[in-house]
Write a protein that holds these residues in place. Structure first.
Motif, PDB file in Angstrom:
ATOM      1  N   VAL A 174       0.694  -1.198   0.085  1.00 19.81           N
ATOM      2  CA  VAL A 174      -0.182  -0.009  -0.153  1.00 19.81           C
ATOM      3  C   VAL A 174       0.876   1.222  -0.074  1.00 19.81           C
ATOM      4  CG1 VAL A 174      -1.731   1.242   1.178  1.00 19.81           C
ATOM      5  CG2 VAL A 174      -2.115  -1.066   1.141  1.00 19.81           C
ATOM      6  N   SER A 208      -4.140   1.285   4.126  1.00 20.64           N
ATOM      7  CA  SER A 208      -4.992   2.040   3.281  1.00 20.64           C
ATOM      8  C   SER A 208      -5.845   3.136   3.772  1.00 20.64           C
ATOM      9  CB  SER A 208      -5.996   1.101   2.446  1.00 20.64           C
ATOM     10  OG  SER A 208      -5.247   0.225   1.794  1.00 20.64           O
ATOM     11  N   PRO A 217     -11.765   0.677   2.821  1.00 19.65           N
ATOM     12  CA  PRO A 217     -10.809   0.615   1.576  1.00 19.65           C
ATOM     13  C   PRO A 217     -11.575  -0.693   0.666  1.00 19.65           C
ATOM     14  CG  PRO A 217      -9.504   0.468   3.820  1.00 19.65           C
ATOM     15  CD  PRO A 217     -10.998   0.830   3.946  1.00 19.65           C
TER      16      PRO A 217
END
Length: 340
Positions: A174, A208, A217
């Motif tokens: 991420v 995230s 997310p």
């Protein structure tokens, strides 16, 4: 049929003791044996195609010199690769490996487990399918050394597990997307309660939310039986409707299906959507772009698993392996037009 050569035959031919031949061929007292003599013994043994009497050796030592390996699914590229490294390490230690694939079926896992225990293997390396952890009691009952590979269960001590930092692996993915300028990432995973994949999910979801400011997310889960159709539906929805600019495929099985969809619908990577896959696969090389992937230290994990079976001291160690993100074209915002 030619006569099977024994240690005594080798000793007689070279005019040395049987004990000396045994020491050399079993790798004992190597620092106390003349190098030239040892080389002559090994050369003659090879010339006569000498093979140890495994039955006699087992009776004498109460060992079978075999390790049982049950993998979750042999069709999974991860497991076929790790089986290779486990066999390689075991052979170096003078052991053979017997294999079984549970195909993610707990009952099949239990059946193979019973066979290996009956064969009196000296230890077990187990990738336990979901629901199969209850059968580990059978191994404990016979006091057989075992380690669990690529899976985690709350009732097992960390020292009995050989696995990676799944949370950390997703965190790095991420953060990489963010550093590359991608702002809307989605992940696709198999629907499962397996603890290690839940940790991989938590790493994605929490990072995230924090890094990209997403309250919820985009995380999609698919069932194995509907995998091909579901991944096609999810990717098209994610790219065309949700305007996702980056995709994280949680396993190589998901990755292979996902990359096929991207190619079939001419979705440009990374111009329309960037991609990171979990695990390395030779098949990625046929894709138009070089694929960024999460690399697991398979060889080191395999060596540790074998050593935990054979060495009581190493068996006590608690270690979590770290992954490495191998960055390629599929997450690069700037692409050389000559490669198009």
């Amino acid at each position: 049929m030619s006569k099977k050569v024994s240690m005594k035959d080798i000793a007689t031919e070279l005019g040395v003791s049987v004990a000396l031949v045994s020491y050399v061929l079993n790798g004992k007292f190597t620092n106390r044996i003349n190098v030239e003599t040892a080389e002559k013994i090994r050369k003659l043994a090879k010339q006569h195609n000498y093979r140890p009497n495994q039955i006699a050796k087992s009776l004498k030592s109460s060992k079978t010199y075999t390790i049982g390996l049950i993998i979750a699914d042999i069709s999974n590229l991860f497991y076929s690769s790790i089986a290779h490294f486990i066999e390689e390490e075991a052979n170096k230690q003078g052991y053979n490996v017997v294999f079984g694939s549970a195909y993610e079926d707990p009952e099949r896992f239990a059946s193979i487990l019973d066979v290996f225990i009956a064969k009196q293997v000296d230890g077990l390396i187990l990738a336990v399918p979901e629901g199969g952890e209850k059968y580990l009691e059978r191994v404990k009952e016979v006091s057989l050394p075992f380690v669990v590979l690529d899976r985690e269960f709350a009732e097992l001590d960390r020292s009995m597990i050989v696995n990676i930092d799944n949370y950390g692996a997703s965190k790095v993915v991420v953060e990489h997307f963010q550093q590359q300028g991608f702002t809307k990432t989605a992940a696709i995973a198999l629907k499962t309660n397996l603890k290690h994949l839940q940790a991989r999910k938590e790493g994605f979801m929490e990072t995230s939310s924090q890094a990209l400011g997403l309250r919820e997310p985009l995380f999609y889960e698919v069932l194995e039986k509907d995998l091909e159709q579901e991944i096609e539906r999810i990717i098209l929805h994610a790219v065309q409707v949700e305007k996702v600019d980056s995709l994280y495929f949680f396993t190589n099985r998901i990755a292979m299906a996902g990359l096929a969809v991207l190619a079939r619908f001419d979705i440009a990577v990374p111009e329309q959507v960037a991609v990171v896959c979990f695990d390395e696969a030779d098949a990625y090389k046929i894709f138009k772009r070089e694929i960024t992937y999460v690399q697991q230290p398979l060889k080191e994990m395999s060596q540790m698993a074998v050593q935990k079976i054979l060495n009581p001291e190493i068996r006590k160690l608690k270690k979590i392996f770290q992954t490495k993100l191998i960055v390629k074209e599929s997450t690069n915002q700037i692409i050389d037009n000559e490669k198009l």
